[in-house]
Write a protein that holds these residues in place. Structure first.
Motif, mmCIF file in Angstrom:
data_model
loop_
_atom_site.group_PDB
_atom_site.id
_atom_site.type_symbol
_atom_site.label_atom_id
_atom_site.label_comp_id
_atom_site.label_asym_id
_atom_site.label_seq_id
_atom_site.Cartn_x
_atom_site.Cartn_y
_atom_site.Cartn_z
ATOM 1 N N ALA A 47 0.830 -1.203 0.000
ATOM 2 C CA ALA A 47 0.000 0.000 0.000
ATOM 3 C C ALA A 47 0.868 1.258 0.000
ATOM 4 N N LEU A 48 1.938 1.248 0.765
ATOM 5 C CA LEU A 48 2.845 2.399 0.805
ATOM 6 C C LEU A 48 3.560 2.592 -0.529
ATOM 7 N N ARG A 49 3.955 1.495 -1.172
ATOM 8 C CA ARG A 49 4.600 1.606 -2.492
ATOM 9 C C ARG A 49 3.631 2.174 -3.520
ATOM 10 N N SER A 50 2.384 1.741 -3.465
ATOM 11 C CA SER A 50 1.371 2.262 -4.368
ATOM 12 C C SER A 50 1.176 3.760 -4.150
ATOM 13 N N LEU A 51 1.096 4.165 -2.902
ATOM 14 C CA LEU A 51 0.959 5.588 -2.579
ATOM 15 C C LEU A 51 2.174 6.366 -3.077
ATOM 16 N N GLU A 52 3.353 5.809 -2.880
ATOM 17 C CA GLU A 52 4.585 6.458 -3.334
ATOM 18 C C GLU A 52 4.537 6.694 -4.842
ATOM 19 N N HIS A 53 4.123 5.693 -5.608
ATOM 20 C CA HIS A 53 4.059 5.822 -7.063
ATOM 21 C C HIS A 53 3.026 6.855 -7.486
ATOM 22 N N ARG A 54 1.891 6.883 -6.793
ATOM 23 C CA ARG A 54 0.871 7.890 -7.121
ATOM 24 C C ARG A 54 1.390 9.288 -6.839
ATOM 25 N N LEU A 55 2.099 9.454 -5.726
ATOM 26 C CA LEU A 55 2.641 10.772 -5.394
ATOM 27 C C LEU A 55 3.726 11.188 -6.381
ATOM 28 N N GLU A 56 4.559 10.244 -6.802
ATOM 29 C CA GLU A 56 5.573 10.556 -7.806
ATOM 30 C C GLU A 56 4.914 10.988 -9.106
ATOM 31 N N PHE A 57 3.840 10.319 -9.501
ATOM 32 C CA PHE A 57 3.132 10.671 -10.726
ATOM 33 C C PHE A 57 2.557 12.077 -10.608
ATOM 34 N N LYS A 58 1.950 12.392 -9.469
ATOM 35 C CA LYS A 58 1.383 13.735 -9.273
ATOM 36 C C LYS A 58 2.481 14.781 -9.328
ATOM 37 N N ASP A 59 3.660 14.480 -8.785
ATOM 38 C CA ASP A 59 4.773 15.418 -8.821
ATOM 39 C C ASP A 59 5.198 15.681 -10.263
ATOM 40 N N MET A 60 5.261 14.623 -11.080
ATOM 41 C CA MET A 60 5.667 14.772 -12.471
ATOM 42 C C MET A 60 4.620 15.528 -13.271
ATOM 43 N N ALA A 61 3.362 15.427 -12.878
ATOM 44 C CA ALA A 61 2.280 16.063 -13.619
ATOM 45 C C ALA A 61 1.933 17.449 -13.075
ATOM 46 N N SER A 62 2.676 17.934 -12.103
ATOM 47 C CA SER A 62 2.352 19.219 -11.497
ATOM 48 C C SER A 62 2.650 20.368 -12.443
ATOM 49 N N PRO A 63 1.947 21.498 -12.290
ATOM 50 C CA PRO A 63 2.177 22.670 -13.142
ATOM 51 C C PRO A 63 3.616 23.174 -13.086
ATOM 52 N N ALA A 64 4.265 23.029 -11.946
ATOM 53 C CA ALA A 64 5.655 23.489 -11.817
ATOM 54 C C ALA A 64 6.564 22.740 -12.784
ATOM 55 N N LYS A 65 6.331 21.466 -12.947
ATOM 56 C CA LYS A 65 7.155 20.658 -13.855
ATOM 57 C C LYS A 65 6.858 21.002 -15.315
ATOM 58 N N ALA A 66 5.651 21.472 -15.566
ATOM 59 C CA ALA A 66 5.248 21.797 -16.936
ATOM 60 C C ALA A 66 5.432 23.278 -17.246
ATOM 61 N N GLY A 67 6.121 24.003 -16.361
ATOM 62 C CA GLY A 67 6.346 25.432 -16.583
ATOM 63 C C GLY A 67 5.152 26.276 -16.232
ATOM 64 N N GLY A 68 4.304 25.790 -15.340
ATOM 65 C CA GLY A 68 3.096 26.528 -14.942
ATOM 66 C C GLY A 68 3.396 27.619 -13.937
ATOM 67 N N CYS A 69 2.379 28.116 -13.308
ATOM 68 C CA CYS A 69 2.483 29.274 -12.416
ATOM 69 C C CYS A 69 3.223 28.973 -11.112
ATOM 70 N N CYS A 70 3.363 27.737 -10.745
ATOM 71 C CA CYS A 70 4.003 27.400 -9.480
ATOM 72 C C CYS A 70 5.499 27.198 -9.625
ATOM 73 N N GLY A 71 6.019 27.261 -10.807
ATOM 74 C CA GLY A 71 7.414 26.947 -11.003
ATOM 75 C C GLY A 71 8.234 28.156 -11.099
#
Length: 71
Positions: A47-71
């Motif tokens: 369960a923790l590994r699954s959560l870790e992977h979901r959080l990593e995915f959200k980090d990669m998909a965040s606006p900051a990574k895509a040059g959005g307003c948070c970066g």
């Protein structure tokens, strides 16, 4: 049977490590208790590994990574 449902705690593992083998608790019962706890630990790890992977995915998909307003 000993209560081993200490969610989020290492106490159940300590209980297992301190289990005595005695006339009232033979080695088969002790092994069964340890196996039950091992299965629970493996489920929690999965369960923790699954959560870790979901959080990593959200980090990669965040606006900051895509040059959005948070970066």
């Amino acid at each position: 049977m000993i209560g081993l449902r200490g969610r989020g705690s290492i106490d159940p593992v300590r209980v297992l490590l301190d289990l005595p083998i005695s006339a009232s608790r033979d080695c088969i019962e002790t092994r069964d208790i340890a196996q039950l706890q091992l299965n629970q630990v493996r489920e929690k790890l999965a369960a923790l590994r699954s959560l870790e992977h979901r959080l990593e995915f959200k980090d990669m998909a965040s606006p900051a990574k895509a040059g959005g307003c948070c970066g």
